[in-house]
Design an enzyme around this catalytic site. Structure first.
Site, PDB file in Angstrom:
ATOM      1  N   HIS A 133      -9.361   1.147   5.080  1.00  0.00           N
ATOM      2  CA  HIS A 133      -8.079   1.345   5.746  1.00  0.00           C
ATOM      3  C   HIS A 133      -8.289   2.311   6.917  1.00  0.00           C
ATOM      4  O   HIS A 133      -9.089   3.250   6.827  1.00  0.00           O
ATOM      5  CB  HIS A 133      -7.054   1.913   4.761  1.00  0.00           C
ATOM      6  CG  HIS A 133      -5.673   1.916   5.329  1.00  0.00           C
ATOM      7  ND1 HIS A 133      -5.241   2.883   6.201  1.00  0.00           N
ATOM      8  CD2 HIS A 133      -4.649   1.050   5.180  1.00  0.00           C
ATOM      9  CE1 HIS A 133      -3.992   2.607   6.562  1.00  0.00           C
ATOM     10  NE2 HIS A 133      -3.610   1.500   5.948  1.00  0.00           N
ATOM     11  N   GLY A 161       2.935  -1.135   4.208  1.00  0.00           N
ATOM     12  CA  GLY A 161       2.965   0.278   3.838  1.00  0.00           C
ATOM     13  C   GLY A 161       4.377   0.714   3.486  1.00  0.00           C
ATOM     14  O   GLY A 161       4.872   0.467   2.392  1.00  0.00           O
ATOM     15  N   GLY A 162       5.048   1.343   4.438  1.00  0.00           N
ATOM     16  CA  GLY A 162       6.360   1.950   4.202  1.00  0.00           C
ATOM     17  C   GLY A 162       7.362   1.038   3.501  1.00  0.00           C
ATOM     18  O   GLY A 162       8.062   1.466   2.581  1.00  0.00           O
ATOM     19  N   GLU A 208      -5.032  -4.827  10.675  1.00  0.00           N
ATOM     20  CA  GLU A 208      -4.000  -3.814  10.861  1.00  0.00           C
ATOM     21  C   GLU A 208      -4.258  -3.034  12.151  1.00  0.00           C
ATOM     22  O   GLU A 208      -5.078  -2.096  12.162  1.00  0.00           O
ATOM     23  CB  GLU A 208      -3.999  -2.829   9.687  1.00  0.00           C
ATOM     24  CG  GLU A 208      -3.712  -3.477   8.351  1.00  0.00           C
ATOM     25  CD  GLU A 208      -3.164  -2.470   7.336  1.00  0.00           C
ATOM     26  OE1 GLU A 208      -2.109  -2.766   6.786  1.00  0.00           O
ATOM     27  OE2 GLU A 208      -3.775  -1.414   7.147  1.00  0.00           O
ATOM     28  N   SER A 211       3.708  -2.116  10.211  1.00  0.00           N
ATOM     29  CA  SER A 211       5.154  -2.189  10.450  1.00  0.00           C
ATOM     30  C   SER A 211       5.793  -3.516  10.059  1.00  0.00           C
ATOM     31  O   SER A 211       6.742  -3.969  10.706  1.00  0.00           O
ATOM     32  CB  SER A 211       5.473  -1.838  11.908  1.00  0.00           C
ATOM     33  OG  SER A 211       5.109  -0.489  12.179  1.00  0.00           O
ATOM     34  N   GLY A 267       2.902   2.267  10.669  1.00  0.00           N
ATOM     35  CA  GLY A 267       3.904   3.320  10.503  1.00  0.00           C
ATOM     36  C   GLY A 267       4.651   3.687  11.772  1.00  0.00           C
ATOM     37  O   GLY A 267       5.329   4.713  11.820  1.00  0.00           O
ATOM     38  N   GLU A 315      -6.658   4.709   7.925  1.00  0.00           N
ATOM     39  CA  GLU A 315      -6.435   6.132   7.590  1.00  0.00           C
ATOM     40  C   GLU A 315      -7.662   6.726   6.897  1.00  0.00           C
ATOM     41  O   GLU A 315      -7.950   7.913   7.059  1.00  0.00           O
ATOM     42  CB  GLU A 315      -5.159   6.270   6.736  1.00  0.00           C
ATOM     43  CG  GLU A 315      -3.910   6.050   7.599  1.00  0.00           C
ATOM     44  CD  GLU A 315      -2.703   5.506   6.873  1.00  0.00           C
ATOM     45  OE1 GLU A 315      -2.670   5.543   5.629  1.00  0.00           O
ATOM     46  OE2 GLU A 315      -1.776   5.017   7.559  1.00  0.00           O
ATOM     47  N   ASN A 330       0.870  -1.175   0.000  1.00  0.00           N
ATOM     48  CA  ASN A 330       0.000   0.000   0.000  1.00  0.00           C
ATOM     49  C   ASN A 330       0.908   1.226   0.000  1.00  0.00           C
ATOM     50  O   ASN A 330       1.488   1.564   1.029  1.00  0.00           O
ATOM     51  CB  ASN A 330      -0.883  -0.049   1.254  1.00  0.00           C
ATOM     52  CG  ASN A 330      -1.678   1.228   1.477  1.00  0.00           C
ATOM     53  OD1 ASN A 330      -1.767   2.075   0.588  1.00  0.00           O
ATOM     54  ND2 ASN A 330      -2.246   1.363   2.666  1.00  0.00           N
ATOM     55  N   TRP A 331       1.020   1.864  -1.147  1.00  0.00           N
ATOM     56  CA  TRP A 331       1.944   2.998  -1.253  1.00  0.00           C
ATOM     57  C   TRP A 331       1.385   4.272  -0.621  1.00  0.00           C
ATOM     58  O   TRP A 331       2.092   5.271  -0.500  1.00  0.00           O
ATOM     59  CB  TRP A 331       2.298   3.245  -2.733  1.00  0.00           C
ATOM     60  CG  TRP A 331       3.378   2.338  -3.233  1.00  0.00           C
ATOM     61  CD1 TRP A 331       3.722   1.106  -2.725  1.00  0.00           C
ATOM     62  CD2 TRP A 331       4.285   2.586  -4.316  1.00  0.00           C
ATOM     63  NE1 TRP A 331       4.778   0.581  -3.436  1.00  0.00           N
ATOM     64  CE2 TRP A 331       5.137   1.466  -4.421  1.00  0.00           C
ATOM     65  CE3 TRP A 331       4.447   3.632  -5.215  1.00  0.00           C
ATOM     66  CZ2 TRP A 331       6.149   1.376  -5.391  1.00  0.00           C
ATOM     67  CZ3 TRP A 331       5.450   3.541  -6.179  1.00  0.00           C
ATOM     68  CH2 TRP A 331       6.296   2.422  -6.260  1.00  0.00           C
ATOM     69  N   LYS A 332       0.111   4.273  -0.261  1.00  0.00           N
ATOM     70  CA  LYS A 332      -0.505   5.463   0.332  1.00  0.00           C
ATOM     71  C   LYS A 332      -0.252   6.686  -0.574  1.00  0.00           C
ATOM     72  O   LYS A 332      -0.232   6.529  -1.794  1.00  0.00           O
ATOM     73  CB  LYS A 332      -0.002   5.682   1.763  1.00  0.00           C
ATOM     74  CG  LYS A 332      -0.136   4.390   2.594  1.00  0.00           C
ATOM     75  CD  LYS A 332       0.135   4.563   4.046  1.00  0.00           C
ATOM     76  CE  LYS A 332      -0.018   3.217   4.749  1.00  0.00           C
ATOM     77  NZ  LYS A 332       0.113   3.308   6.177  1.00  0.00           N
TER      78      LYS A 332
HETATM   79  P1  PGA Z   1       3.085   0.302   7.527  1.00  0.00           P
HETATM   80  O1  PGA Z   1       1.594   0.511   6.973  1.00  0.00           O
HETATM   81  O2  PGA Z   1       3.595  -0.990   6.930  1.00  0.00           O
HETATM   82  O3  PGA Z   1       3.851   1.494   7.022  1.00  0.00           O
HETATM   83  O4  PGA Z   1       3.010   0.225   9.002  1.00  0.00           O
HETATM   84  C1  PGA Z   1       0.723  -0.577   6.776  1.00  0.00           C
HETATM   85  C2  PGA Z   1      -0.589  -0.104   6.201  1.00  0.00           C
HETATM   86  O5  PGA Z   1      -1.106   0.930   6.650  1.00  0.00           O
HETATM   87  O6  PGA Z   1      -1.151  -0.740   5.279  1.00  0.00           O
END
Ligand code: PGA
Length: 252
Positions: free
Chosen positions: A99, A235-236, A169, A214, A175, A101, A12-14
């Site tokens: 998600h 994510g990251g 999640e 993470s 993050g 967010e 997930n590149w956000k």
């Molecule tokens: P993260 O994000 O790996 O940067 O913690 C995961 C996500 O929100 O899908």
């Protein structure tokens, strides 16, 4: 358990990535060899601006391309929004919905998430439905109740192992570099498996349950070996091909 579930590692590149980031996608495609592809499915969900370009590069062959969100409607007067049909047209084969967010930044509750998942299915795409507790909820011992309520409220009737992926999640792990213990992940995933099996029978018993929050190369092996964890939502660490491949290496 019946037949083995093929794991999925999705990135997930956000709100990250410009056109030049196609070089990372190319490096990922190059590193994702037939041997790895036989063991684990792979997907990148870039920002919507890159979906068409990325889908052209991968041909949705080895590395599938997904989207991060969609509107509940198929078209209309919704400035700035994108429909599932539009991202499908651009080349996405899956869409992340719910998600945390989106739930937090855009006030999306379970009803909206459920309607979005239905919009995803209306285009014959896969819905990756996210659930997860906040730090306060975990500390007050409500985690499993929160997860059960989110599953009950967000996953529409008609969910199958083919059209639906669930991502657990924990909000506090996204993050932050923090992760739950393997036991905590195991407890949540067992609970989700139970709930989904009760609701959807064999489909729920074989639906992919991803862990997200993470995930990185150094903790992937431990997290991916937990019972009922069928892959990761990253994510990251999905922004760099080397890290993403390092996570998939947990399945080598
Ligand atoms: P993260 O994000 O790996 O940067 O913690 C995961 C996500 O929100 O899908």
């Amino acid at each position: 358990m019946g037949a083995a579930i093929k794991p999925l590692v999705a990135g997930n590149w956000k709100m990250n990535g410009l056109k030049a980031a196609v070089s990372e996608l190319q490096a990922l495609v190059d590193g994702y060899d037939a041997d790895l592809a036989a063991k684990v499915d792979s997907m990148i969900c870039p920002p919507a601006t890159l979906i068409a370009q990325f889908a052209d590069v991968t041909g949705n062959s080895a590395v599938a391309i997904g989207a991060q969100d969609c509107h509940v409607n198929v078209s209309g007067a919704h400035t700035g929004d994108l429909s599932a049909q539009m991202v499908a047209d651009a080349g996405a084969v899956a869409i992340i919905v719910g998600h945390s967010e989106r739930r937090a930044d855009h006030g999306e509750g379970n009803e909206v998430v459920k309607a979005k998942a239905e919009a995803v299915w209306a285009q014959d795409l896969v819905a990756i439905i996210c659930v997860g507790e906040t730090e306060v909820e975990r500390k007050s011992g409500e985690t499993l109740d929160v997860i059960k309520a989110q599953l009950a409220g967000s996953v529409p009737a008609g969910a199958t192992a083919a059209n639906c992926v669930i991502a657990y999640e924990p909000v506090w792990a996204i993050g932050t570099g923090l992760t739950p213990t393997a036991q905590d992940v195991s407890d949540v995933h067992a609970c989700m498996r139970d709930e989904l099996s009760k609701a959807f029978g064999d489909e729920g018993a074989t639906m992919r349950l991803l862990y997200g929050g993470s995930v990185k190369p150094s903790n992937a092996s431990e997290l991916m070996s937990v019972a009922n964890v069928d892959g990761a939502l990253v994510g990251g660490a999905s922004l760099k091909a080397a890290d993403f491949l390092g996570i998939m290496a947990a399945y080598k």
